[in-house]
Motif scaffolding. Sequence first.
Motif, PDB file in Angstrom:
ATOM      1  N   ALA A 116       0.855  -1.194   0.000  1.00 55.80           N
ATOM      2  CA  ALA A 116       0.000   0.000   0.000  1.00 55.80           C
ATOM      3  C   ALA A 116       0.887   1.239   0.000  1.00 55.80           C
ATOM      4  N   CYS A 117       0.263   2.398   0.069  1.00 52.91           N
ATOM      5  CA  CYS A 117       0.993   3.682   0.138  1.00 52.91           C
ATOM      6  C   CYS A 117       0.491   4.478   1.345  1.00 52.91           C
ATOM      7  N   GLY A 118       1.355   5.323   1.874  1.00 52.65           N
ATOM      8  CA  GLY A 118       0.944   6.310   2.875  1.00 52.65           C
ATOM      9  C   GLY A 118       0.327   5.681   4.112  1.00 52.65           C
ATOM     10  N   THR A 119      -0.784   6.261   4.511  1.00 54.34           N
ATOM     11  CA  THR A 119      -1.473   5.777   5.704  1.00 54.34           C
ATOM     12  C   THR A 119      -1.885   4.316   5.564  1.00 54.34           C
ATOM     13  N   ALA A 120      -2.310   3.923   4.371  1.00 54.39           N
ATOM     14  CA  ALA A 120      -2.721   2.532   4.155  1.00 54.39           C
ATOM     15  C   ALA A 120      -1.530   1.589   4.370  1.00 54.39           C
ATOM     16  N   TYR A 121      -0.324   2.077   4.049  1.00 51.95           N
ATOM     17  CA  TYR A 121       0.886   1.287   4.297  1.00 51.95           C
ATOM     18  C   TYR A 121       1.087   1.079   5.800  1.00 51.95           C
TER      19      TYR A 121
ATOM     20  N   PHE B  97      -3.751  -5.919  -0.903  1.00 51.58           N
ATOM     21  CA  PHE B  97      -3.535  -4.495  -1.222  1.00 51.58           C
ATOM     22  C   PHE B  97      -4.550  -3.669  -0.441  1.00 51.58           C
ATOM     23  N   VAL B  98      -4.054  -2.619   0.194  1.00 51.53           N
ATOM     24  CA  VAL B  98      -4.941  -1.776   1.003  1.00 51.53           C
ATOM     25  C   VAL B  98      -4.977  -0.386   0.383  1.00 51.53           C
ATOM     26  N   SER B  99      -6.179   0.114   0.121  1.00 50.68           N
ATOM     27  CA  SER B  99      -6.304   1.446  -0.475  1.00 50.68           C
ATOM     28  C   SER B  99      -7.675   2.023  -0.180  1.00 50.68           C
ATOM     29  N   GLN B 100      -7.694   3.225   0.360  1.00 54.24           N
ATOM     30  CA  GLN B 100      -8.968   3.898   0.587  1.00 54.24           C
ATOM     31  C   GLN B 100      -9.663   4.110  -0.751  1.00 54.24           C
ATOM     32  N   SER B 101      -8.970   4.797  -1.659  1.00 54.64           N
ATOM     33  CA  SER B 101      -9.595   5.179  -2.932  1.00 54.64           C
ATOM     34  C   SER B 101      -9.746   3.989  -3.870  1.00 54.64           C
ATOM     35  N   GLY B 102      -8.834   3.045  -3.758  1.00 53.32           N
ATOM     36  CA  GLY B 102      -8.822   1.926  -4.707  1.00 53.32           C
ATOM     37  C   GLY B 102      -8.282   2.318  -6.066  1.00 53.32           C
ATOM     38  N   GLU B 103      -7.731   3.517  -6.176  1.00 56.50           N
ATOM     39  CA  GLU B 103      -7.243   4.007  -7.470  1.00 56.50           C
ATOM     40  C   GLU B 103      -5.781   4.446  -7.420  1.00 56.50           C
ATOM     41  N   THR B 104      -5.101   4.281  -6.310  1.00 55.04           N
ATOM     42  CA  THR B 104      -3.704   4.733  -6.199  1.00 55.04           C
ATOM     43  C   THR B 104      -2.845   4.000  -7.238  1.00 55.04           C
ATOM     44  N   ALA B 105      -2.166   4.793  -8.093  1.00 57.20           N
ATOM     45  CA  ALA B 105      -1.493   4.221  -9.265  1.00 57.20           C
ATOM     46  C   ALA B 105      -0.461   3.158  -8.877  1.00 57.20           C
TER      47      ALA B 105
ATOM     48  N   GLY C 176     -11.669  14.670   3.710  1.00 56.10           N
ATOM     49  CA  GLY C 176     -10.400  15.248   4.163  1.00 56.10           C
ATOM     50  C   GLY C 176      -9.241  14.517   3.499  1.00 56.10           C
ATOM     51  N   VAL C 177      -8.244  15.271   3.041  1.00 62.10           N
ATOM     52  CA  VAL C 177      -7.095  14.634   2.392  1.00 62.10           C
ATOM     53  C   VAL C 177      -6.358  13.725   3.391  1.00 62.10           C
ATOM     54  N   ALA C 178      -6.293  14.162   4.640  1.00 64.18           N
ATOM     55  CA  ALA C 178      -5.661  13.326   5.662  1.00 64.18           C
ATOM     56  C   ALA C 178      -6.605  12.191   6.033  1.00 64.18           C
ATOM     57  N   SER C 179      -6.146  10.999   5.821  1.00 68.56           N
ATOM     58  CA  SER C 179      -6.990   9.835   6.078  1.00 68.56           C
ATOM     59  C   SER C 179      -7.160   9.612   7.577  1.00 68.56           C
ATOM     60  N   THR C 180      -8.387   9.477   8.041  1.00 73.07           N
ATOM     61  CA  THR C 180      -8.636   9.253   9.473  1.00 73.07           C
ATOM     62  C   THR C 180      -9.529   8.028   9.669  1.00 73.07           C
TER      63      THR C 180
ATOM     64  N   CYS D 269     -10.792   2.088  10.019  1.00 72.98           N
ATOM     65  CA  CYS D 269     -11.604   1.004   9.446  1.00 72.98           C
ATOM     66  C   CYS D 269     -10.718  -0.019   8.722  1.00 72.98           C
ATOM     67  N   GLN D 270      -9.647   0.445   8.081  1.00 71.60           N
ATOM     68  CA  GLN D 270      -8.698  -0.505   7.474  1.00 71.60           C
ATOM     69  C   GLN D 270      -8.132  -1.415   8.557  1.00 71.60           C
ATOM     70  N   LEU D 271      -7.736  -0.802   9.686  1.00 74.15           N
ATOM     71  CA  LEU D 271      -7.185  -1.605  10.783  1.00 74.15           C
ATOM     72  C   LEU D 271      -8.206  -2.638  11.255  1.00 74.15           C
TER      73      LEU D 271
ATOM     74  N   ALA E 294       3.044  10.675  13.096  1.00 76.78           N
ATOM     75  CA  ALA E 294       3.998  11.630  12.532  1.00 76.78           C
ATOM     76  C   ALA E 294       3.572  12.072  11.130  1.00 76.78           C
ATOM     77  N   LEU E 295       3.088  11.139  10.325  1.00 75.69           N
ATOM     78  CA  LEU E 295       2.627  11.495   8.972  1.00 75.69           C
ATOM     79  C   LEU E 295       1.459  12.480   9.061  1.00 75.69           C
ATOM     80  N   LYS E 296       0.508  12.156   9.959  1.00 74.29           N
ATOM     81  CA  LYS E 296      -0.672  13.016  10.097  1.00 74.29           C
ATOM     82  C   LYS E 296      -0.248  14.429  10.471  1.00 74.29           C
ATOM     83  N   LEU E 297       0.657  14.533  11.443  1.00 77.57           N
ATOM     84  CA  LEU E 297       1.073  15.858  11.903  1.00 77.57           C
ATOM     85  C   LEU E 297       1.777  16.620  10.784  1.00 77.57           C
ATOM     86  N   LYS E 298       2.699  15.978  10.084  1.00 76.92           N
ATOM     87  CA  LYS E 298       3.423  16.746   9.060  1.00 76.92           C
ATOM     88  C   LYS E 298       2.526  17.112   7.896  1.00 76.92           C
ATOM     89  N   GLU E 299       1.613  16.211   7.533  1.00 75.21           N
ATOM     90  CA  GLU E 299       0.846  16.502   6.321  1.00 75.21           C
ATOM     91  C   GLU E 299      -0.122  17.669   6.498  1.00 75.21           C
ATOM     92  N   ILE E 300      -0.659  17.864   7.694  1.00 74.04           N
ATOM     93  CA  ILE E 300      -1.615  18.975   7.812  1.00 74.04           C
ATOM     94  C   ILE E 300      -1.101  20.178   8.596  1.00 74.04           C
TER      95      ILE E 300
HETATM   96  O1  M6R Z   1      -6.350   5.894  -1.477  1.00 79.45           O
HETATM   97  P1  M6R Z   1      -5.176   5.246  -0.820  1.00 79.45           P
HETATM   98  O2  M6R Z   1      -5.498   4.644   0.495  1.00 79.45           O
HETATM   99  O3  M6R Z   1      -4.503   4.236  -1.716  1.00 79.45           O
HETATM  100  O4  M6R Z   1      -4.141   6.411  -0.569  1.00 79.45           O
HETATM  101  C1  M6R Z   1      -2.862   6.155  -0.044  1.00 79.45           C
HETATM  102  C2  M6R Z   1      -2.186   7.417   0.397  1.00 79.45           C
HETATM  103  O5  M6R Z   1      -2.078   8.322  -0.672  1.00 79.45           O
HETATM  104  C3  M6R Z   1      -2.928   8.104   1.552  1.00 79.45           C
HETATM  105  O6  M6R Z   1      -3.107   7.247   2.638  1.00 79.45           O
HETATM  106  C4  M6R Z   1      -2.163   9.349   2.011  1.00 79.45           C
HETATM  107  O7  M6R Z   1      -0.950   8.977   2.609  1.00 79.45           O
HETATM  108  C5  M6R Z   1      -3.017  10.197   2.958  1.00 79.45           C
HETATM  109  N1  M6R Z   1      -2.931  11.575   2.602  1.00 79.45           N
HETATM  110  C6  M6R Z   1      -2.615  10.048   4.400  1.00 79.45           C
HETATM  111  O8  M6R Z   1      -3.369  10.840   5.248  1.00 79.45           O
END
Ligand code: M6R
Length: 363
Positions: A53-58, A99-107, A151-155, A160-162, A237-243
């Motif tokens: 996965a990427c980002g928070t999903a990772y 594979f874990v992804s909120q959007s399901g579209e992460t390239a 919100g761009v920051a995933s919460t 729910c992924q967890l 740490a990711l949450k704090l830096k990103e917003i």
């Molecule tokens: O849609 P996805 O779960 O695949 O997105 C993965 C990351 O781009 C996403 O979690 C990103 O790191 C967030 N902005 C974190 O808050």
Amino acid sequence: DKAGHKHFMAKEIAEQPQVIGDAISHYFGSGTDLHLPGDGIDFNGISRMILVACGTAYYACLTAKYWIEKLAGIPVEVDVASEFRYREPPVGEDAIALFVSQSGETADTLAALRYCAGKARTILSVVNVPESSIARESDLALPILAGTEIGVASTKAFSCQLTVLLIVALEAARQRGRLDADRQAEIVTALRGLPARLNLALDTEAITERLSQELAEAQDVLFLGRGQMYPLALEGALKLKEISYIHAEAYASGELKHGPIALIDQNVPVVVMAPRDPLFDKTVSNMQEVMARGGKVLLISDKAGIEAAGDGIWRSIEMPVVEDLLCPILYAIPAQLLAYHTAVAKGTDVDQPRNLAKSVTVE
Ligand code: M6R
């Protein structure tokens, strides 16, 4: 519609007891039996799992590694999709790829999935958008049922992924004969009680808001966690830096003396995520190392943990007690609230932070 909240992020943080409760009911019905959709997943016929996965999903995947290895005894590899896809990693019939992804579209995540298709025994995904490419191209897509996340920051998607990944770990453990009925019932009872605990965690908001005024002054913040709380430190740490745009880094507590301790002085708040679990005493000695160098420890723990940590802690946030396995889900709330209120104190654009997109559909 922000339902009376100032930002979508605040609304989405507040929704977590509800959506996690929904996910739990979806997968357990009213009893203690699991209802993983599709009979196809065979956790017995494999020798490893690959989580990508990427980002928070990772970070959700990193947490799941602790659960799956401990409960089901299956070796788990976790990788960020952008690294995995180009490394030509060996993937065979002995593996389930997840594979874990909120959007399901992460390239990158989609490309990693396509790399595994036809190689791994089963392609699983954990997604929020059931019509997404990642869901459609999986043998089985498990919905996280978080509802739309704006919100761009995933919460709420993270927690729910967890929740769904823990359910996958429980199913794998059950199939492999490593979860007896009593322990399963105990965990399911704890899961059913989780929304109430999440509400108690949300009750710390006023304290967190006050603390965040102080955190907003910092240039750098360190996050520490051990065991299953280490990925949560990374997420905090990711949450704090990103917003809030404050530089934040996370380390496994035990790594402190291998380098990052050199950063500690009275200007660096150190957020320690540590419920009073079997690893707690080890974390206390890490906190003492920080305090001995004038560092300011913000301890997020339960009552017993805060008491045991003793004097010298700069600030603390008290969480209710939960079953150990559920701590990463519960402690996501203070991590999110800290980031949120720090960003609000700094006056940044919380829902639409600079340079970021909600869905990263290009490399
Ligand atoms: O849609 P996805 O779960 O695949 O997105 C993965 C990351 O781009 C996403 O979690 C990103 O790191 C967030 N902005 C974190 O808050």
